[in-house]
Design an enzyme around this catalytic site. Structure first.
Site, PDB file in Angstrom:
ATOM      1  N   CYS A 122     -10.596  -8.440  16.209  1.00 51.22           N
ATOM      2  CA  CYS A 122      -9.573  -8.465  15.157  1.00 51.22           C
ATOM      3  C   CYS A 122     -10.095  -7.931  13.821  1.00 51.22           C
ATOM      4  O   CYS A 122     -11.169  -8.317  13.372  1.00 51.22           O
ATOM      5  CB  CYS A 122      -9.091  -9.897  14.963  1.00 51.22           C
ATOM      6  SG  CYS A 122      -7.825 -10.032  13.678  1.00 51.22           S
ATOM      7  N   CYS A 168      -8.747 -12.897  18.834  1.00 53.59           N
ATOM      8  CA  CYS A 168      -9.282 -11.706  19.472  1.00 53.59           C
ATOM      9  C   CYS A 168     -10.599 -11.353  18.809  1.00 53.59           C
ATOM     10  O   CYS A 168     -10.694 -11.318  17.582  1.00 53.59           O
ATOM     11  CB  CYS A 168      -8.302 -10.549  19.319  1.00 53.59           C
ATOM     12  SG  CYS A 168      -6.622 -11.028  19.766  1.00 53.59           S
ATOM     13  N   ASP A 188     -11.080  -0.354  13.821  1.00 56.12           N
ATOM     14  CA  ASP A 188     -11.524  -0.388  12.417  1.00 56.12           C
ATOM     15  C   ASP A 188     -12.978  -0.844  12.314  1.00 56.12           C
ATOM     16  O   ASP A 188     -13.430  -1.645  13.120  1.00 56.12           O
ATOM     17  CB  ASP A 188     -10.667  -1.388  11.630  1.00 56.12           C
ATOM     18  CG  ASP A 188      -9.233  -0.934  11.490  1.00 56.12           C
ATOM     19  OD1 ASP A 188      -9.018   0.271  11.289  1.00 56.12           O
ATOM     20  OD2 ASP A 188      -8.332  -1.796  11.576  1.00 56.12           O
ATOM     21  N   CYS A 201      -3.197 -17.873  15.353  1.00 54.22           N
ATOM     22  CA  CYS A 201      -2.802 -16.955  16.425  1.00 54.22           C
ATOM     23  C   CYS A 201      -2.834 -17.706  17.760  1.00 54.22           C
ATOM     24  O   CYS A 201      -3.450 -18.755  17.874  1.00 54.22           O
ATOM     25  CB  CYS A 201      -3.772 -15.786  16.519  1.00 54.22           C
ATOM     26  SG  CYS A 201      -3.886 -14.852  14.988  1.00 54.22           S
ATOM     27  N   ARG A 242      -8.835  -8.628  11.037  1.00 57.78           N
ATOM     28  CA  ARG A 242      -8.725  -9.707  10.030  1.00 57.78           C
ATOM     29  C   ARG A 242      -9.527 -10.924  10.460  1.00 57.78           C
ATOM     30  O   ARG A 242      -9.204 -12.050  10.102  1.00 57.78           O
ATOM     31  CB  ARG A 242      -7.258 -10.092   9.826  1.00 57.78           C
ATOM     32  CG  ARG A 242      -6.513  -9.064   9.020  1.00 57.78           C
ATOM     33  CD  ARG A 242      -5.101  -9.514   8.636  1.00 57.78           C
ATOM     34  NE  ARG A 242      -4.328  -8.318   8.447  1.00 57.78           N
ATOM     35  CZ  ARG A 242      -3.181  -8.042   9.064  1.00 57.78           C
ATOM     36  NH1 ARG A 242      -2.629  -8.926   9.877  1.00 57.78           N
ATOM     37  NH2 ARG A 242      -2.573  -6.907   8.850  1.00 57.78           N
ATOM     38  N   ASP A 262      -6.924   3.906  10.552  1.00 55.39           N
ATOM     39  CA  ASP A 262      -6.554   3.245   9.298  1.00 55.39           C
ATOM     40  C   ASP A 262      -7.768   3.395   8.390  1.00 55.39           C
ATOM     41  O   ASP A 262      -8.849   2.869   8.685  1.00 55.39           O
ATOM     42  CB  ASP A 262      -6.238   1.761   9.587  1.00 55.39           C
ATOM     43  CG  ASP A 262      -5.052   1.274   8.785  1.00 55.39           C
ATOM     44  OD1 ASP A 262      -4.749   1.870   7.738  1.00 55.39           O
ATOM     45  OD2 ASP A 262      -4.432   0.271   9.203  1.00 55.39           O
ATOM     46  N   ARG A 271       7.278  -0.212   1.607  1.00 54.53           N
ATOM     47  CA  ARG A 271       7.159  -1.314   2.552  1.00 54.53           C
ATOM     48  C   ARG A 271       5.937  -2.163   2.245  1.00 54.53           C
ATOM     49  O   ARG A 271       4.953  -1.669   1.673  1.00 54.53           O
ATOM     50  CB  ARG A 271       7.110  -0.808   3.992  1.00 54.53           C
ATOM     51  CG  ARG A 271       6.040   0.231   4.282  1.00 54.53           C
ATOM     52  CD  ARG A 271       6.503   1.109   5.444  1.00 54.53           C
ATOM     53  NE  ARG A 271       5.484   2.016   5.948  1.00 54.53           N
ATOM     54  CZ  ARG A 271       5.174   3.189   5.370  1.00 54.53           C
ATOM     55  NH1 ARG A 271       5.735   3.553   4.228  1.00 54.53           N
ATOM     56  NH2 ARG A 271       4.266   3.969   5.913  1.00 54.53           N
ATOM     57  N   ARG A 306       0.820  -1.207   0.000  1.00 53.74           N
ATOM     58  CA  ARG A 306       0.000   0.000   0.000  1.00 53.74           C
ATOM     59  C   ARG A 306       0.855   1.258   0.000  1.00 53.74           C
ATOM     60  O   ARG A 306       0.490   2.269  -0.577  1.00 53.74           O
ATOM     61  CB  ARG A 306      -0.902  -0.029   1.232  1.00 53.74           C
ATOM     62  CG  ARG A 306      -1.561   1.290   1.538  1.00 53.74           C
ATOM     63  CD  ARG A 306      -2.607   1.158   2.621  1.00 53.74           C
ATOM     64  NE  ARG A 306      -3.566   0.125   2.290  1.00 53.74           N
ATOM     65  CZ  ARG A 306      -4.079  -0.735   3.154  1.00 53.74           C
ATOM     66  NH1 ARG A 306      -3.751  -0.687   4.428  1.00 53.74           N
ATOM     67  NH2 ARG A 306      -4.944  -1.637   2.761  1.00 53.74           N
ATOM     68  N   TYR A 307       1.965   1.195   0.699  1.00 58.13           N
ATOM     69  CA  TYR A 307       2.852   2.349   0.824  1.00 58.13           C
ATOM     70  C   TYR A 307       4.041   2.152  -0.115  1.00 58.13           C
ATOM     71  O   TYR A 307       4.365   1.025  -0.492  1.00 58.13           O
ATOM     72  CB  TYR A 307       3.360   2.449   2.256  1.00 58.13           C
ATOM     73  CG  TYR A 307       2.297   2.727   3.295  1.00 58.13           C
ATOM     74  CD1 TYR A 307       1.696   3.970   3.374  1.00 58.13           C
ATOM     75  CD2 TYR A 307       1.919   1.747   4.197  1.00 58.13           C
ATOM     76  CE1 TYR A 307       0.741   4.231   4.351  1.00 58.13           C
ATOM     77  CE2 TYR A 307       0.965   2.000   5.177  1.00 58.13           C
ATOM     78  CZ  TYR A 307       0.378   3.248   5.243  1.00 58.13           C
ATOM     79  OH  TYR A 307      -0.563   3.503   6.203  1.00 58.13           O
ATOM     80  N   LYS A 325      -2.787   4.655   7.096  1.00 57.15           N
ATOM     81  CA  LYS A 325      -2.919   5.184   8.453  1.00 57.15           C
ATOM     82  C   LYS A 325      -2.770   6.699   8.448  1.00 57.15           C
ATOM     83  O   LYS A 325      -1.844   7.229   7.854  1.00 57.15           O
ATOM     84  CB  LYS A 325      -1.844   4.568   9.345  1.00 57.15           C
ATOM     85  CG  LYS A 325      -1.953   3.046   9.458  1.00 57.15           C
ATOM     86  CD  LYS A 325      -0.799   2.464  10.226  1.00 57.15           C
ATOM     87  CE  LYS A 325      -0.864   0.955  10.309  1.00 57.15           C
ATOM     88  NZ  LYS A 325      -0.577   0.272   9.015  1.00 57.15           N
TER      89      LYS A 325
HETATM   90  C1  PLP Z   1       0.348  -0.630   8.926  1.00 63.03           C
HETATM   91  C2  PLP Z   1       0.837  -1.051   7.636  1.00 63.03           C
HETATM   92  C3  PLP Z   1       2.184  -0.902   7.287  1.00 63.03           C
HETATM   93  C4  PLP Z   1       3.207  -0.308   8.226  1.00 63.03           C
HETATM   94  O1  PLP Z   1       2.908   1.015   8.539  1.00 63.03           O
HETATM   95  P1  PLP Z   1       3.899   1.899   9.428  1.00 63.03           P
HETATM   96  O2  PLP Z   1       3.163   3.172   9.624  1.00 63.03           O
HETATM   97  O3  PLP Z   1       5.157   2.026   8.645  1.00 63.03           O
HETATM   98  O4  PLP Z   1       4.129   1.146  10.707  1.00 63.03           O
HETATM   99  C5  PLP Z   1       2.564  -1.283   6.026  1.00 63.03           C
HETATM  100  N1  PLP Z   1       1.681  -1.789   5.135  1.00 63.03           N
HETATM  101  C6  PLP Z   1       0.378  -1.935   5.445  1.00 63.03           C
HETATM  102  C7  PLP Z   1      -0.548  -2.472   4.419  1.00 63.03           C
HETATM  103  C8  PLP Z   1      -0.090  -1.576   6.706  1.00 63.03           C
HETATM  104  O5  PLP Z   1      -1.385  -1.739   7.008  1.00 63.03           O
HETATM  105  S1  SF4 Z   2      -5.613  -9.227  16.697  1.00 64.32           S
HETATM  106 FE1  SF4 Z   2      -6.154 -10.737  15.088  1.00 64.32          FE
HETATM  107  S2  SF4 Z   2      -4.200 -11.242  14.095  1.00 64.32           S
HETATM  108 FE2  SF4 Z   2      -3.714 -10.294  16.095  1.00 64.32          FE
HETATM  109  S3  SF4 Z   2      -3.524 -12.012  17.536  1.00 64.32           S
HETATM  110 FE3  SF4 Z   2      -5.628 -11.281  17.668  1.00 64.32          FE
HETATM  111  S4  SF4 Z   2      -6.755 -12.578  16.203  1.00 64.32           S
HETATM  112 FE4  SF4 Z   2      -4.583 -12.774  15.707  1.00 64.32          FE
END
Ligand code: PLP
Ligand code: SF4
Length: 357
Positions: free
Chosen positions: A119, A116, A279, A112, A121, A316, A103, A99-100, A323
């Protein structure tokens, strides 16, 4: 896995994991209501509460209980989306989000130490299709082919639930890519299953420096002697530790709790990194606070305690905008060449501005 079959030399973390509660029948106390609905909840979003985390719960409905016990409100989906950050939309290969500019987020584990309930995801954690040998292979290929990627953030699921040998293979393959400068691991293990952080794991990880770990603590009760041993062990291996906390209604959405949490994190050598506004992920609406709640808490931290305690508060963006950091307002106006500023204690000041040239 049956307890009887497990030999004595099984590491303690594997035994704890194998004794996790994953069905309603294995809950320590029988359910009084909503059984049928809760069955639907956990068939949609898996339950896993390991005995270590279960042991930290002090009372039904307390902040740790809420993080791991299924709730009928998870079926209430109004207005929420399955993939709020559009991770799949920014995914050039399965399990990797780019996305960025510099990175990537790379999912390398489907499992996991606990599941949670909040979560973001939750649509896919605990399903083996989240990260497979094939998707991991493809992800490494993508990183190798993209020279702009200088930071690889491993996540999941939880990368530290992989076996040491497998984790070592993945880290070696990424480390062998010359344009990758830093590797990060996002993990809830130091909080949810600190016994996983064995001396062997710390020895393995330190071979891949510069390596950073972001852990995930949400409440001061999670900072136990075991968590402290785990974090100190990682810090002693030279790994800088950060924490990504999620602001959760009924769990940690008050200043006292977050002040205590951030101070205690520093005592176990973990620097608060992000505080996330929850989120709008499907099945988590009951945890979401207002944005103002987060800003008020930030105002209560900044200046009132060590700057090291203060995380970046961020949201986010829905749809994958990334973010966005948010700060309470300290610049309240201008008067000619002077800035009108309010300090942490609410007092007003006039401060000279310079020239933008
Ligand atoms: C959070 C995230 C990152 C890392 O973000 P930082 O602000 O550098 O910690 C990189 N890629 C994705 C898709 C993310 O959601
Ligand atoms: S927040 Fe989601 S990805 Fe992180 S430990 Fe909990 S269930 Fe796993």
């Amino acid at each position: 896995m049956s307890k009887k079959v497990m030999a004595n030399d099984v590491p303690i973390w594997k035994r704890l994991l194998s004794e996790s509660i994953e069905t309603l029948d294995s809950l320590p106390r029988p359910l009084s209501a909503h059984r049928e609905k809760l069955e639907r909840v956990i068939s949609r979003y898996p339950m896993r509460i390991n005995p270590y985390y279960l042991g930290l719960i002090e009372a039904e409905g307390d902040p740790l209980y809420r993080q791991c016990m299924p709730d009928v409100r998870e079926l209430d989906d109004a207005g929420a989306v399955a993939d709020p950050l559009n991770e799949e939309g920014h995914s050039p290969v399965p399990g990797l989000t780019h996305r960025y500019p510099d990175r990537v987020l790379f999912l390398v584990s489907s499992e996991c130490a606990m599941y949670c309930r909040f979560c973001n995801r939750k649509r896919k954690v605990g399903r083996s299709s989240m990260a497979t040998d094939a998707s991991i292979e493809q992800g490494i290929g993508y990183i190798r082919a993209h020279e702009e990627v200088r930071d690889v953030l491993l996540s999941g699921g939880d990368p530290l639930l992989l076996e040491d040998a497998r984790l070592g293979e993945i880290l070696s393959a990424i480390r062998a890519i010359s344009h990758v400068e830093i590797i990060r691991i996002g993990t809830r293990v130091p909080c949810a299953l600190p016994q996983r952080v064995t001396p062997e794991l710390a020895m393995l990880l330190q071979k891949f420096h510069p390596l950073y770990i972001n852990t995930h603590f949400n409440h001061p009760v999670e900072i136990t002697p075991e968590a402290s041993i785990a974090c100190n062990r990682l810090a002693d291996a030279g790994i800088p530790l950060g924490c990504q906390t999620v602001l959760l209604k009924g769990v940690n959405d008050d200043l006292t709790t977050l002040m205590t949490l951030t101070r205690k994190l520093l005592t176990i050598r973990v620097k608060p990194y992000y505080l996330f506004h929850a989120d709008p992920a499907r099945g988590t609406s009951h945890f979401r606070t207002s944005l103002n709640r987060g800003l008020d808490i930030m105002r209560g931290l900044q200046g009132h305690t060590s700057g090291l305690c203060v995380p970046h508060f961020a949201i986010d963006l829905l749809g994958g905008g990334g973010k966005v950091p948010l700060l309470p307002e300290y610049l309240t106006g201008r008067d000619g060449d002077f800035l009108l500023m309010t300090n942490y204690a609410g007092k007003s000041y006039r401060h000279p501005d310079g020239h933008y040239d």
